[in-house]
Design an enzyme around this catalytic site. Sequence first.
Site, PDB file in Angstrom:
ATOM      1  N   GLY A 197      92.479  -3.312  41.862  1.00 22.04           N
ATOM      2  CA  GLY A 197      93.068  -4.601  41.539  1.00 22.04           C
ATOM      3  C   GLY A 197      92.047  -5.718  41.694  1.00 22.04           C
ATOM      4  N   GLY A 198      92.075  -6.371  42.842  1.00 19.61           N
ATOM      5  CA  GLY A 198      91.243  -7.556  43.069  1.00 19.61           C
ATOM      6  C   GLY A 198      89.771  -7.368  42.729  1.00 19.61           C
ATOM      7  N   GLY A 246      96.202  -4.979  47.899  1.00 25.62           N
ATOM      8  CA  GLY A 246      95.866  -6.389  48.112  1.00 25.62           C
ATOM      9  C   GLY A 246      95.833  -6.809  49.569  1.00 25.62           C
ATOM     10  N   GLU A 296      99.145   4.834  45.062  1.00 23.49           N
ATOM     11  CA  GLU A 296      98.888   3.497  45.590  1.00 23.49           C
ATOM     12  C   GLU A 296      99.884   3.194  46.712  1.00 23.49           C
ATOM     13  OE1 GLU A 296      96.690   0.887  42.547  1.00 23.49           O
ATOM     14  OE2 GLU A 296      98.820   0.646  42.196  1.00 23.49           O
ATOM     15  N   SER A 331      93.224  -1.637  47.796  1.00 32.61           N
ATOM     16  CA  SER A 331      92.084  -2.222  48.514  1.00 32.61           C
ATOM     17  C   SER A 331      90.797  -1.412  48.372  1.00 32.61           C
ATOM     18  CB  SER A 331      92.440  -2.429  49.999  1.00 32.61           C
ATOM     19  OG  SER A 331      93.497  -3.364  50.115  1.00 32.61           O
ATOM     20  N   GLU A 389     104.334  -3.405  42.050  1.00 34.27           N
ATOM     21  CA  GLU A 389     104.760  -4.793  41.832  1.00 34.27           C
ATOM     22  C   GLU A 389     105.859  -4.868  40.774  1.00 34.27           C
ATOM     23  OE1 GLU A 389     100.837  -6.412  41.256  1.00 34.27           O
ATOM     24  OE2 GLU A 389     100.407  -6.011  43.366  1.00 34.27           O
ATOM     25  N   ASN A 392      92.927  -3.170  37.203  1.00 35.36           N
ATOM     26  CA  ASN A 392      94.218  -3.802  36.930  1.00 35.36           C
ATOM     27  C   ASN A 392      94.071  -5.289  37.237  1.00 35.36           C
ATOM     28  OD1 ASN A 392      96.844  -4.690  36.834  1.00 35.36           O
ATOM     29  ND2 ASN A 392      97.513  -3.603  38.678  1.00 35.36           N
ATOM     30  N   TRP A 393      94.003  -6.083  36.181  1.00 34.79           N
ATOM     31  CA  TRP A 393      93.792  -7.528  36.389  1.00 34.79           C
ATOM     32  C   TRP A 393      95.082  -8.237  36.778  1.00 34.79           C
ATOM     33  CZ3 TRP A 393      89.901  -9.958  32.302  1.00 34.79           C
ATOM     34  CH2 TRP A 393      88.638  -9.404  32.511  1.00 34.79           C
ATOM     35  N   LYS A 394      96.197  -7.546  36.721  1.00 33.16           N
ATOM     36  CA  LYS A 394      97.495  -8.154  37.045  1.00 33.16           C
ATOM     37  C   LYS A 394      97.680  -9.459  36.247  1.00 33.16           C
ATOM     38  CE  LYS A 394      97.009  -6.215  41.630  1.00 33.16           C
ATOM     39  NZ  LYS A 394      97.666  -6.024  42.900  1.00 33.16           N
ATOM     40  N   HIS A 402     103.896   0.379  38.387  1.00 33.25           N
ATOM     41  CA  HIS A 402     103.144  -0.242  39.492  1.00 33.25           C
ATOM     42  C   HIS A 402     104.149  -0.762  40.519  1.00 33.25           C
ATOM     43  CE1 HIS A 402     100.614  -3.038  41.699  1.00 33.25           C
ATOM     44  NE2 HIS A 402      99.570  -2.400  41.193  1.00 33.25           N
TER      45      HIS A 402
HETATM   46  C1  PEP Z   1      96.563  -2.612  42.343  1.00 34.46           C
HETATM   47  O1  PEP Z   1      97.146  -3.653  42.131  1.00 34.46           O
HETATM   48  O2  PEP Z   1      96.785  -1.627  41.620  1.00 34.46           O
HETATM   49  C2  PEP Z   1      95.602  -2.570  43.432  1.00 34.46           C
HETATM   50  C3  PEP Z   1      95.157  -1.421  43.835  1.00 34.46           C
HETATM   51  O3  PEP Z   1      95.219  -3.782  43.976  1.00 34.46           O
HETATM   52  P1  PEP Z   1      94.047  -4.036  45.061  1.00 34.46           P
HETATM   53  O4  PEP Z   1      92.852  -3.193  44.636  1.00 34.46           O
HETATM   54  O5  PEP Z   1      93.767  -5.481  44.976  1.00 34.46           O
HETATM   55  O6  PEP Z   1      94.566  -3.576  46.374  1.00 34.46           O
END
Ligand code: PEP
Length: 249
Positions: free
Chosen positions: A233-234, A172, A166, A212, A98, A9-11, A96
């Site tokens: 994500g990241g 994050g 999640e 994470s 967010e 997920n590049w957001k 999500h």
């Molecule tokens: C996400 O945004 O779905 C996510 C899991 O982010 P991160 O891996 O950066 O915690």
Amino acid sequence: MRKPLIAGNWKMNGLRAGLDEISGMGRAYTPALRARADLLVCPPATLIHAAAAAAIGTGIAIGAQDCHAASAGAHTGDLAAAMLFDAGASAVILGHSERRTDHRETDAEVRAKAAAVLAEGMTAIICVGETRAQREAGRADAVVGRQLRGSVPAEAPAARLVVAYEPVWAIGTGLTPGLDDIAAMHAGIRRVLGRLLGREAAKAVRILYGGSVKPANAGEILALADVDGALVGGASLRAADFMEIAKAA
Ligand code: PEP
């Protein structure tokens, strides 16, 4: 029985120059790895078409991060599932945390969006997860159960339904739940899906862990029963990290 899915997920990150990362992922996605794990990258909507072009021949699928529930109409700034499919997406992340926070998305809205995605023949990745306060209050199971009952369409075909657990407080932050907590939550999610879709269908649904996930912790998380992949994500922004996670699957 369930092939692991590693989804990125590049957001709200990425310009066209960043598509080199998809080419890099493609080079590292060897036939042996393709046989072991599915790979999906969900860039911002502006990059879906170009990302799909960059992914041709690599085996990497491209997805979106949200869509509107309607198929067309007066919804300025929104995108229908059919448009995302037309641009090259085969899956859509929905609900999500967010979006649930930034856009106050409700379970009912997430379910309507998921139904639109499934009707388009695409895969719906429905995100659920508790906040830190909810976990500390001992309400994580109840919160996730309620989100599942509210967000998963009743007729969802198991092969194109993915649930991502999640925990909001793990996204994050570099924090992750204990392995026992992840395993227990995933088993609980499959039990709820069994009640919603039937036990056999629930066995076919892939349940991803997200929050994470990094190369350093992917192996132990992905080895857990009922963890069928990761939503990253990241660490999905760089080919090297993302492919390390894929290899851990
Ligand atoms: C996400 O945004 O779905 C996510 C899991 O982010 P991160 O891996 O950066 O915690």
